[in-house]
Enzyme design. Sequence first.
Site, PDB file in Angstrom:
ATOM      1  N   LYS A  74     -12.124  -1.890   1.724  1.00 28.35           N
ATOM      2  CA  LYS A  74     -11.423  -0.942   0.850  1.00 28.35           C
ATOM      3  C   LYS A  74     -12.245  -0.733  -0.416  1.00 28.35           C
ATOM      4  O   LYS A  74     -13.236  -0.034  -0.366  1.00 28.35           O
ATOM      5  CB  LYS A  74     -10.002  -1.423   0.619  1.00 28.35           C
ATOM      6  CG  LYS A  74      -9.211  -1.272   1.923  1.00 28.35           C
ATOM      7  CD  LYS A  74      -7.759  -1.607   1.859  1.00 28.35           C
ATOM      8  CE  LYS A  74      -7.099  -1.199   3.174  1.00 28.35           C
ATOM      9  NZ  LYS A  74      -6.307  -2.261   3.786  1.00 28.35           N
TER      10      LYS A  74
ATOM     11  N   HIS B  58      -5.460  -4.503  -1.065  1.00 22.90           N
ATOM     12  CA  HIS B  58      -5.464  -3.385  -2.017  1.00 22.90           C
ATOM     13  C   HIS B  58      -5.599  -3.842  -3.473  1.00 22.90           C
ATOM     14  O   HIS B  58      -5.544  -3.020  -4.388  1.00 22.90           O
ATOM     15  CB  HIS B  58      -4.200  -2.533  -1.855  1.00 22.90           C
ATOM     16  CG  HIS B  58      -4.239  -1.653  -0.644  1.00 22.90           C
ATOM     17  ND1 HIS B  58      -4.824  -0.399  -0.648  1.00 22.90           N
ATOM     18  CD2 HIS B  58      -3.808  -1.853   0.626  1.00 22.90           C
ATOM     19  CE1 HIS B  58      -4.726   0.134   0.555  1.00 22.90           C
ATOM     20  NE2 HIS B  58      -4.115  -0.724   1.353  1.00 22.90           N
TER      21      HIS B  58
ATOM     22  N   SER C  42       0.798  -1.229   0.000  1.00 25.72           N
ATOM     23  CA  SER C  42       0.000   0.000   0.000  1.00 25.72           C
ATOM     24  C   SER C  42       0.828   1.275   0.000  1.00 25.72           C
ATOM     25  O   SER C  42       0.318   2.334  -0.320  1.00 25.72           O
ATOM     26  CB  SER C  42      -0.937  -0.001   1.198  1.00 25.72           C
ATOM     27  OG  SER C  42      -0.186  -0.044   2.382  1.00 25.72           O
TER      28      SER C  42
HETATM   29  C1  PLP Z   1      -6.019  -2.553   5.150  1.00 25.47           C
HETATM   30  C2  PLP Z   1      -5.345  -3.832   5.192  1.00 25.47           C
HETATM   31  C3  PLP Z   1      -5.769  -4.846   6.056  1.00 25.47           C
HETATM   32  C4  PLP Z   1      -6.844  -4.617   7.090  1.00 25.47           C
HETATM   33  O1  PLP Z   1      -8.101  -4.673   6.558  1.00 25.47           O
HETATM   34  P1  PLP Z   1      -9.333  -4.283   7.493  1.00 25.47           P
HETATM   35  O2  PLP Z   1     -10.480  -4.927   6.818  1.00 25.47           O
HETATM   36  O3  PLP Z   1      -9.417  -2.800   7.512  1.00 25.47           O
HETATM   37  O4  PLP Z   1      -9.055  -4.862   8.836  1.00 25.47           O
HETATM   38  C5  PLP Z   1      -5.139  -6.063   6.001  1.00 25.47           C
HETATM   39  N1  PLP Z   1      -4.133  -6.289   5.150  1.00 25.47           N
HETATM   40  C6  PLP Z   1      -3.678  -5.344   4.303  1.00 25.47           C
HETATM   41  C7  PLP Z   1      -2.575  -5.656   3.362  1.00 25.47           C
HETATM   42  C8  PLP Z   1      -4.272  -4.080   4.298  1.00 25.47           C
HETATM   43  O5  PLP Z   1      -3.834  -3.144   3.469  1.00 25.47           O
END
Ligand code: PLP
Length: 393
Positions: A240, A209, A181
């Site tokens: 996301k 992502h 990210s």
């Molecule tokens: C944002 C993210 C998470 C967490 O996801 P949530 O549903 O907000 O708990 C897990 N792994 C990665 C790689 C992320 O970017």
Amino acid sequence: MDKFEFLRKELDELKEKGTYNTIRVLESAQGPWVTINGRKMLNLCANNYLGLITNEEVKSAAIEGVKNFGVGAGAVRTIAGTLILHEELEKKLAEFKHAEAVILLQSGILANIATIPLIVQEGDLIFSDELNHASIIDGCRLSKATIVRYKHLDMDDLKAKLEDYKDYNVRKLIVTDGVFSMDGDIAPLPQIVEIAEKYGAITMVDDAHGEGVLGDHGRGIVDYFHLEGKVDIDVGTLSKAFGVIGGYVAGSKTLIEYMKQRARPFLFSTPLSPADTSALIKVVEILSRDDSLVKKLWENGNYIKEQFKSYGFNIGHSQTPITPVIIGEEKTAMEFSKMLFEEGVFAQGIVFPTVPRGTARIRVMVSAAHTKEDLDFGVSKFVEIGRKLGVIR
Ligand SMILES: *Cc1c(COP(=O)(O)O)cnc(C)c1O
């Protein structure tokens, strides 16, 4: 006596170092423009890649969910909390991901924490990309297995590490983020799968992502690389691009059946609410029938990258719509972000230790909901401030 004096001290230190996080509060719905401190701001910060948070169909589905099932699930899945909605979402997600089966969890972080300790335990080995997300790291730590970190995306290093441990007759797991990210770069999954096959390791990708971003109709990184059935564990988040909340694991029927017996967040925590679940069923329906939002997201990502490049900004080597505008100095990046905010652009400054020293940056997150005019406005402010601070000429 203040029992939390030790915390107060740490907080004061954070403030002195300038790394204390001031939490911004949105006074409007998440979207391309948001209201903060009573002011309308261009939003280049959110993970709402497809703009689905305020999609009318998705909102209506959430309301229907409440009308039919109320506001909560009322028990953990294994007691009385499994609603027909949860099963429908799992089925729809499995179809969408071309996976044998899916288990729904309450978030992406919980999906990682649920999975890794079931796959490897003390004495086993985890091979983990050095830049993996904190939730993967927490899952690894909970498992008590030995963690072997390999250099970011470095397949020679991964191979060498597996070679080092090839005589260890224990379970081996290779785990990686799909899309990283902070840079927007993509894990070389085909090579990882090949190496894993050679050394008998299990493969796991966290596609947080890549979900709704990569692959046909946003099916994610496994589809993007045409690796259906070859990646053993495919973890995703529903918060996301999917715009709601929740996490899931896609994989073989055996894996998912076992997780439903043993995964601790599944057994000991209440599942997603009817509103969330119903909204997510609609999101999967929309993505399955229509790829225009995914296309628009990429169009916007490519457009803003070209714009930044044409003005001489260093935008790293992103392979996705995530666009890091690399400033370098920590102080300049913080100043840059602050000046953007004053000019009505909300874009997050990211500094050490989240990224290596000297590569401080502003991370630009576009969405399918931004118009070309929105992006032009954002870029014009970057250029103005970039010139003022001597980042570009
Ligand atoms: C944002 C993210 C998470 C967490 O996801 P949530 O549903 O907000 O708990 C897990 N792994 C990665 C790689 C992320 O970017």
